[in-house]
Design an enzyme around this catalytic site. Structure first.
Site, mmCIF file in Angstrom:
data_model
loop_
_atom_site.group_PDB
_atom_site.id
_atom_site.type_symbol
_atom_site.label_atom_id
_atom_site.label_comp_id
_atom_site.label_asym_id
_atom_site.label_seq_id
_atom_site.Cartn_x
_atom_site.Cartn_y
_atom_site.Cartn_z
ATOM 1 C CB THR A 184 -0.876 0.065 1.263
ATOM 2 O OG1 THR A 184 0.002 0.126 2.386
ATOM 3 C CG2 THR A 184 -1.765 -1.138 1.370
ATOM 4 C CD GLU A 328 -5.351 -2.258 1.797
ATOM 5 O OE1 GLU A 328 -5.832 -1.733 0.762
ATOM 6 O OE2 GLU A 328 -4.670 -1.635 2.624
ATOM 7 C CE LYS A 436 -14.968 12.825 12.100
ATOM 8 N NZ LYS A 436 -13.609 12.299 11.962
ATOM 9 C CD1 TRP A 441 -19.356 13.467 10.952
ATOM 10 C CD2 TRP A 441 -19.321 11.572 9.773
ATOM 11 N NE1 TRP A 441 -18.910 12.478 11.779
ATOM 12 C CE2 TRP A 441 -18.879 11.287 11.083
ATOM 13 C CE3 TRP A 441 -19.371 10.518 8.857
ATOM 14 C CZ2 TRP A 441 -18.506 10.018 11.488
ATOM 15 C CZ3 TRP A 441 -18.997 9.242 9.261
ATOM 16 C CH2 TRP A 441 -18.566 9.001 10.573
#
Lengths: 538, 538
Positions: A184, A328, A436, A441
């Site tokens: 990654t 992944e 936030k 959100w």
């Protein structure tokens, strides 16, 4: 009661054998690092793959050994995919954009015993060499004519395989054996290794070939811009052979002009790449007035597909489709192929569907989980942490001592998403990039996508900055389009009808360049560093 | 070194879950045994499947139990496929055409604990009952309104599932667990059981959905005439849900008119069946002058696809494609989807390609072996015994004491075939039907196919009969087309330009009917009995 079927392993070598049997004359075309176009057939390729396997076995490569490669999309890296995996060894594809420090880390961590590289990367490899602890052999992906200085102290690939036999008795082994690995490009901490199995990639190839996924077949010509040095080039080296698709490898030239030349001369019908690549091509078309008579569709992934790109390519008759996945996930999770009833809508009404990440492939389970771990409904409204499960999804990072999965066996993607009742998933943000503000959100991606629609905006990035009252508020950072000079106020006004009021950015700042990571994503961590301590005027 | 992916099993239930998530509104339409058309959605179906699973579990059905069914293609049998398999139990589909003796044999051999049946088959079940040793419950696939006498002493399906919950926590288990079973309709000896695993059927579904196989996708409408009571209806109950295809089940009406009505009213785009079914439809079209505006293509398998059918349907704009497989292959081995360069040829030049069985699916290995066990080249000329290998091919018959495979692990199909360099396989004959004449082999199928081209021939069967000099010579047995009266001499002359001289039949005999087996194939054993002791005039 067990079924009484044959026990036959799902190995990538079987895909190669299938292609040789059914599609032997199909071409594989490469723009070489030196420039000229190389072409051969699947049958030719299989012979060289066998020669390479013989050569690697002769050098002592055994089952489980890791073979590193830093290279462009070319026929030689393609050969490495099949030969190394076919031996039961593991091809570790190294992303050159990781930077020297991370590149050295991943090669040492994977314990690569050989490192192949394109001549382009000879300086990088020279810089890495003093730090590499396990590499016994270096190999330059070239021939004696072109290797030059880049080949000094290295095996020269074409010579290395030259004297070996054109056939190889491929061993059979457990389908869960590792075949490739990739790290990654984590923006924090060391890169983490993902070890793909033959089973995972074979199953993903089947799923990627479905008409409801990439849907490519014989007669199609695929130009994968998505790099073989990262997450198996979205599995295209395997899925192309499964259905006999002609592959066109662009080598090092990923600019608009370089891609256009191949799209045109090789009559490419389908391409795949990240938004920045598609953007470069679109700008080239707009600047030159050229057309794309052969290209039908393209897959765009790696980060959200901006509406401007969808509309831009639609003018050229090209349907850009969004895909979503992760290192992944081998990497494909969802693909956005529209069903007939949506395709029948007027184009503007299709856009909201096209902006979603798409629907999951068979055997990819998705669920949304809130901060307390409760599973949320797929109602098109609830947004939560996206967790996934499936046979081509990671079980465990390589050499880790921390659990990779949740206690009940799901992988948390780090994305926040919505899933609707028809299965469409939409990433609203990375968990860590969500702004936030006053207990609510706000998606940074929504603001970026809206800003990208402004004709004066070439690139946009949004981060949350400190606000005395609201905790965080969005800051929009913009790279202007060449020759355009929009003002901050103008952009703010432009965004108002497009966003909920809570998402209106409090400020707009202009920069020359927005930092992009090794896989084409905006590096929010860098943006945060650039604007550390930023004070909102209000 | 093992990969580090999740260990997730390939279970058919995952296909159902995928369909509910992505294609919940897609319809499943059935012509019921009573006549009226029933329609519901995938979402509705999944609820009834859950109810059925709850009901079966309540009745004591456990993992590994066998549940028998003798039924038409309807939504209820479709529900049994997913519910029984999802429980980890095994759905034993019984072919009603096996005849009472064989049907009793297979139900006892499989040790079915429950037997579901359509009302049509109530008389058969009544006749079987005294001979069935393991069946504890009978269930009629109907509701209280329509079950009538057929339901006496039986559970009535709709009532049986009525009061159960609409969701079910599907268990997870080893993907090699058996999911369905089916017996061969062997023309000699007792039927032999094939026990399919979840893994085999999931993998075959992926392969069947490839654009190079059936290639169906959302928006397509499939009418599977191929029966669910035999070899998983060519896997269509699974592959349809994998890509969201609307299924139209014809119930008991498989005649030309019955099929036509559904093809037309449901706008069917694709169908699948044996040649006799396609022939019935073609005759109906010719007699009525009706058209097929929606049907694009069809799969024809079970026995060789006659040229007359290919040409007949081409007139209606329908591309008939040949497929080949076996009960022992789950069943699909090859599909004949032509590549673009062949499709670009004039129609007549495509015919020789269309007459081949097609190219193998990925992961299906094929080889040709001569009488001495030597492997022959795939050169388009050598013909040999066709042997196959792959993850959805039989490993062992159920409860057998004889080895099912060759010493090196291949399954001998009993067919004689040719494979060319492009992977096209062509069955030249069943091993036991080849006519051995003067030391050479003549294909009975080639002669049948040529004879079928004669406008006066409705059906043709060829067997070898004793010849004093040549050992065997071909005898052609013909059913005349309604209203036509070709002579033996006329047919012999017609065949001369179409066949090598060695294959010219020595005699032609006319019969009212050619015996057809339980899976639509000409029963050569019956023809041999009919013409036992036949003396050639010469």
């Amino acid at each position: 009661m067990m079924g009484l079927m044959m026990d036959r392993p799902l190995l990538t070598t079987e895909i190669l054998k299938h292609a040789v049997r059914n599609y032997r004359k199909t071409e594989i075309v490469t723009r070489t690092v030196e420039g000229p176009v190389h072409r051969y057939t699947i049958a030719d390729s299989a012979k060289r793959i066998a020669k390479l396997a013989n050569a690697l076995a002769g050098l002592g490569v055994k089952k489980g050994d890791r073979v590193g490669v830093i290279g462009w999309n070319t026929y030689r890296q393609f050969e490495l995919y099949y030969a190394v995996g076919g031996l039961g060894a593991v091809l570790h594809t190294v992303n050159p954009r990781l930077g020297p420090e991370n590149a050295a880390f991943v090669i040492n961590h994977a314990e690569d015993s050989i490192l192949f590289y394109d001549t382009t990367f000879a300086p990088l490899v020279a810089a890495l060499k003093p730090h590499l602890k396990t590499v016994k052999h270096y190999g330059v992906l070239s021939n004696s004519e072109n290797a030059g200085e880049a080949g000094e102290g290295a095996l020269i690939y074409d010579d290395f395989i030259a004297d070996h036999a054109e056939d190889f008795e491929w061993p059979e082994f457990d389908e869960n054996t590792a075949v490739t690995m990739c790290y990654t490009s984590g923006t924090t901490g060391d890169p983490k290794g993902v070890l793909y199995s033959h089973r995972a990639l074979v199953l993903q190839s089947f799923a990627a070939c479905l008409p409801s996924s990439l849907g490519l077949t014989e007669g199609d010509v695929l130009l994968p811009v998505v790099p073989m040095f990262h997450v198996n080039a979205w599995n295209t080296p395997y899925s192309s052979l499964m259905t006999g698709v002609k592959q066109v490898f662009p080598g090092p030239r990923l600019d608009g002009e370089g891609l256009y030349e191949l799209l045109d001369s090789e009559k490419v019908t389908y391409s795949a790449g990240v938004p920045t690549v598609w953007l470069g091509l679109l700008q080239y078309l707009e600047q030159t007035g050229k057309e794309l008579p052969y290209l039908k569709a393209g897959m765009c992934g790696g980060s959200a597909l901006p509406e401007a790109l969808i509309r831009g390519f639609a003018k050229y008759g090209v349907e850009l489709r969004q895909g979503w996945g992760m290192t992944e996930m081998s990497p494909i999770g969802t693909v956005n192929v529209l069903p007939p009833e949506v395709k029948a809508l007027p184009f503007d009404e299709q856009i909201p569907y096209k902006l979603k990440a798409g629907r999951a492939l068979p055997f990819v389970d998705m669920r949304l989980v809130d901060a307390e771990g409760h599973i949320l409904p797929n109602d098109g409204e609830s947004d939560g942490h996206l967790q996934v499960r499936g046979p081509w999804i990671i079980g465990e990072y390589y050499k880790t001592d921390k659990p990779t999965l949740t206690a009940d066996g799901w992988f948390d993607t780090g994305d926040v998403a919505i899933i609707d009742e028809d299965g469409y998933m939409q990433i609203t943000d990375r968990s860590k990039d969500v702004i936030k503000t006053g207990g609510e959100w706000v998606s940074s991606i929504d603001i970026e996508n809206a800003a990208m629609l402004h004709p004066g905006v070439a690139q946009a990035g949004v981060i949350g900055v400190h606000h005395p009252k609201w905790q965080e508020r969005p800051l929009l950072i913009v790279v202007k389009k060449h020759g355009q000079d929009p003002s901050a106020e103008e952009i703010k006004e432009f965004l108002k009808p497009k966003l909920d009021k809570i998402a209106w950015p409090d400020a707009v700042e202009f920069v020359k360049e927005i930092p992009i990571g090794a896989t084409g994503k905006v590096l929010k961590t860098e943006l945060r560093k650039m604007f550390k301590g930023y004070e909102l005027a209000d």
